[in-house]
Design a protein around this motif. Structure first.
Motif, mmCIF file in Angstrom:
data_model
loop_
_atom_site.group_PDB
_atom_site.id
_atom_site.type_symbol
_atom_site.label_atom_id
_atom_site.label_comp_id
_atom_site.label_asym_id
_atom_site.label_seq_id
_atom_site.Cartn_x
_atom_site.Cartn_y
_atom_site.Cartn_z
ATOM 1 N N HIS A 139 0.837 -1.204 0.000
ATOM 2 C CA HIS A 139 0.000 0.000 0.000
ATOM 3 C C HIS A 139 0.870 1.253 0.000
ATOM 4 O O HIS A 139 0.585 2.219 -0.711
ATOM 5 C CB HIS A 139 -0.915 -0.003 1.221
ATOM 6 C CG HIS A 139 -2.094 -0.912 1.080
ATOM 7 N ND1 HIS A 139 -3.095 -0.992 2.015
ATOM 8 C CD2 HIS A 139 -2.438 -1.794 0.110
ATOM 9 C CE1 HIS A 139 -3.998 -1.874 1.620
ATOM 10 N NE2 HIS A 139 -3.621 -2.374 0.471
ATOM 11 N N ALA A 140 1.941 1.235 0.805
ATOM 12 C CA ALA A 140 2.828 2.397 0.858
ATOM 13 C C ALA A 140 3.494 2.620 -0.495
ATOM 14 O O ALA A 140 3.613 3.762 -0.970
ATOM 15 C CB ALA A 140 3.879 2.197 1.948
ATOM 16 N N PHE A 141 3.924 1.533 -1.144
ATOM 17 C CA PHE A 141 4.559 1.653 -2.464
ATOM 18 C C PHE A 141 3.577 2.225 -3.487
ATOM 19 O O PHE A 141 3.902 3.161 -4.226
ATOM 20 C CB PHE A 141 5.051 0.277 -2.936
ATOM 21 C CG PHE A 141 5.500 0.263 -4.369
ATOM 22 C CD1 PHE A 141 6.759 0.699 -4.723
ATOM 23 C CD2 PHE A 141 4.638 -0.164 -5.379
ATOM 24 C CE1 PHE A 141 7.174 0.709 -6.047
ATOM 25 C CE2 PHE A 141 5.042 -0.159 -6.703
ATOM 26 C CZ PHE A 141 6.314 0.271 -7.039
ATOM 27 N N LEU A 142 2.358 1.671 -3.537
ATOM 28 C CA LEU A 142 1.374 2.121 -4.517
ATOM 29 C C LEU A 142 0.998 3.579 -4.297
ATOM 30 O O LEU A 142 0.883 4.352 -5.244
ATOM 31 C CB LEU A 142 0.128 1.233 -4.448
ATOM 32 C CG LEU A 142 0.335 -0.221 -4.890
ATOM 33 C CD1 LEU A 142 -0.900 -1.051 -4.558
ATOM 34 C CD2 LEU A 142 0.650 -0.300 -6.367
ATOM 35 N N ASP A 143 0.788 3.958 -3.041
ATOM 36 C CA ASP A 143 0.421 5.344 -2.747
ATOM 37 C C ASP A 143 1.539 6.298 -3.152
ATOM 38 O O ASP A 143 1.287 7.389 -3.679
ATOM 39 C CB ASP A 143 0.109 5.507 -1.259
ATOM 40 C CG ASP A 143 -1.191 4.835 -0.861
ATOM 41 O OD1 ASP A 143 -2.026 4.599 -1.749
ATOM 42 O OD2 ASP A 143 -1.376 4.533 0.336
ATOM 43 N N ARG A 144 2.781 5.881 -2.936
ATOM 44 C CA ARG A 144 3.914 6.744 -3.290
ATOM 45 C C ARG A 144 4.021 6.909 -4.808
ATOM 46 O O ARG A 144 4.246 8.016 -5.306
ATOM 47 C CB ARG A 144 5.204 6.148 -2.730
ATOM 48 C CG ARG A 144 6.408 7.056 -2.848
ATOM 49 C CD ARG A 144 7.610 6.471 -2.144
ATOM 50 N NE ARG A 144 7.391 6.304 -0.719
ATOM 51 C CZ ARG A 144 8.300 5.794 0.113
ATOM 52 N NH1 ARG A 144 9.487 5.421 -0.350
ATOM 53 N NH2 ARG A 144 8.030 5.664 1.398
ATOM 54 N N ILE A 159 2.503 10.651 -9.938
ATOM 55 C CA ILE A 159 1.844 11.044 -11.190
ATOM 56 C C ILE A 159 0.580 11.856 -10.914
ATOM 57 O O ILE A 159 -0.255 12.059 -11.792
ATOM 58 C CB ILE A 159 1.516 9.824 -12.087
ATOM 59 C CG1 ILE A 159 0.569 8.860 -11.401
ATOM 60 C CG2 ILE A 159 2.784 9.126 -12.512
ATOM 61 C CD1 ILE A 159 0.063 7.750 -12.316
ATOM 62 N N GLY A 160 0.403 12.303 -9.664
ATOM 63 C CA GLY A 160 -0.641 13.247 -9.348
ATOM 64 C C GLY A 160 -2.022 12.672 -9.178
ATOM 65 O O GLY A 160 -3.009 13.348 -9.496
ATOM 66 N N ILE A 161 -2.147 11.439 -8.664
ATOM 67 C CA ILE A 161 -3.468 10.869 -8.407
ATOM 68 C C ILE A 161 -3.532 10.341 -6.984
ATOM 69 O O ILE A 161 -2.512 10.199 -6.315
ATOM 70 C CB ILE A 161 -3.818 9.732 -9.394
ATOM 71 C CG1 ILE A 161 -2.869 8.546 -9.198
ATOM 72 C CG2 ILE A 161 -3.798 10.211 -10.828
ATOM 73 C CD1 ILE A 161 -3.272 7.331 -9.988
ATOM 74 N N ARG A 162 -4.763 10.075 -6.522
ATOM 75 C CA ARG A 162 -4.984 9.428 -5.231
ATOM 76 C C ARG A 162 -5.696 8.111 -5.471
ATOM 77 O O ARG A 162 -6.550 8.010 -6.360
ATOM 78 C CB ARG A 162 -5.844 10.308 -4.301
ATOM 79 C CG ARG A 162 -5.162 11.585 -3.873
ATOM 80 C CD ARG A 162 -5.888 12.274 -2.744
ATOM 81 N NE ARG A 162 -7.278 12.550 -3.076
ATOM 82 C CZ ARG A 162 -8.321 12.068 -2.409
ATOM 83 N NH1 ARG A 162 -8.156 11.246 -1.412
ATOM 84 N NH2 ARG A 162 -9.563 12.406 -2.766
ATOM 85 N N LEU A 163 -5.358 7.082 -4.684
ATOM 86 C CA LEU A 163 -5.994 5.775 -4.810
ATOM 87 C C LEU A 163 -7.089 5.642 -3.749
ATOM 88 O O LEU A 163 -6.882 6.015 -2.592
ATOM 89 C CB LEU A 163 -4.968 4.661 -4.617
ATOM 90 C CG LEU A 163 -3.796 4.650 -5.611
ATOM 91 C CD1 LEU A 163 -2.850 3.514 -5.293
ATOM 92 C CD2 LEU A 163 -4.301 4.550 -7.042
ATOM 93 N N ASP A 164 -8.248 5.127 -4.183
ATOM 94 C CA ASP A 164 -9.318 4.915 -3.188
ATOM 95 C C ASP A 164 -9.170 3.543 -2.565
ATOM 96 O O ASP A 164 -8.303 2.764 -2.931
ATOM 97 C CB ASP A 164 -10.686 5.090 -3.840
ATOM 98 C CG ASP A 164 -10.989 4.037 -4.904
ATOM 99 O OD1 ASP A 164 -10.197 3.082 -5.021
ATOM 100 O OD2 ASP A 164 -11.989 4.189 -5.609
#
Length: 257
Positions: free
Chosen positions: A242-247, A252-257
């Motif tokens: 999760h930390a890797f994906l969020d970083r 690239i300027g997006i947020r993951l839900d």
């Protein structure tokens, strides 16, 4: 208040230069309880968005003459900064670079042709939920499963373009597959994971042993079939993924839900 006043107005805009596709999709969605406005070009779409502020979601084809889907999203992002439209992009040819470009422009889903009104309706309802939950914001949203699918698709693109084993990394590929299976609510077996890794089973099993020794995965019997062994991320592995994906998403300027 604006949304309440416009409750009876369509919140969805469909954009496609293929008239038959547009008409079939519009009629199918209407039958499923999702009314829409339609545009057969990006220029017409821009005019409709200007005239109807109740619109919340746009479904657009990527391949269109003159102004394509990416340029349309760029123009919409500039015009609707205060309340961005959530975008769903559809295309007959998936391309990772265009997917990333769309991610930057508030795309929340990707669909490939041919598609059905039911598929689009599911994506549209998700997009409505994102709009309602998030409210006005400057940072586009993207579902975690879709983002993981884009990362995994990059593996196939890399193999197709370079046609080499230089980049083989079964351990990382398996972590991505496990993260996607959990984000999608699916369970994955040792056998399936080894096949998906694209390396010989003996090699994949050794890498699974390494991942388990590192505390990143867990194996357990399937309670519905004791002969089958399931694999999942450990608590530590899940937290690190999760930390890797969020970083990466933040880069690239997006947020993951």
């Amino acid at each position: 208040m604006q949304r309440a006043a416009a409750a009876n107005e369509p919140r969805l805009l469909l954009v496609d230069d293929e008239h038959e596709v547009l008409e079939e999709l519009s009629e199918g969605l209407d039958a499923l309880g999702i009314p829409s406005r339609t545009a057969s070009s990006a220029a017409e779409a821009l005019e409709i968005v200007q005239r109807f502020p109740a619109l919340d979601v746009v479904v657009t084809d990527l391949q269109m003459p003159q102004i394509d889907g990416i340029e349309l999203l760029q123009k919409l992002a500039a015009r609707r900064r205060a309340r961005p439209l959530a975008a769903i992009v559809i295309s007959g040819r998936a391309a990772l670079d265009r997917a990333v470009a769309a991610l930057r422009l508030h795309a929340v889903d990707f669909l490939q042709k041919p598609l059905t009104p039911e598929e689009v309706a599911l994506a549209v309802r998700r997009a409505f939920s994102i709009v309602e939950d998030s409210g006005p914001q400057d940072t586009p949203m993207q579902s975690r499963p879709r983002y993981l699918e884009a990362l995994i698709a990059a593996r196939s693109d890399r193999q197709a373009l370079f046609k080499t084993e230089l980049f083989a990394d079964p351990a990382w590929d398996m972590l991505l597959d496990l993260a996607l299976s959990e984000a999608s609510g699916r369970r994955i077996s040792v056998t399936s994971l080894c096949i998906a890794s694209g390396v010989p089973t003996t090699t994949a099993l050794r890498r699974l042993d390494d991942l388990q020794a590192a505390g990143l995965i867990e194996r357990m019997p399937d309670d519905r079939d004791r002969r089958r062994i399931l694999v999942q991320l450990s608590d530590d592995g899940r937290q690190r993924m999760h930390a890797f994906l969020d970083r990466q998403a933040a880069r690239i300027g997006i947020r993951l839900d």
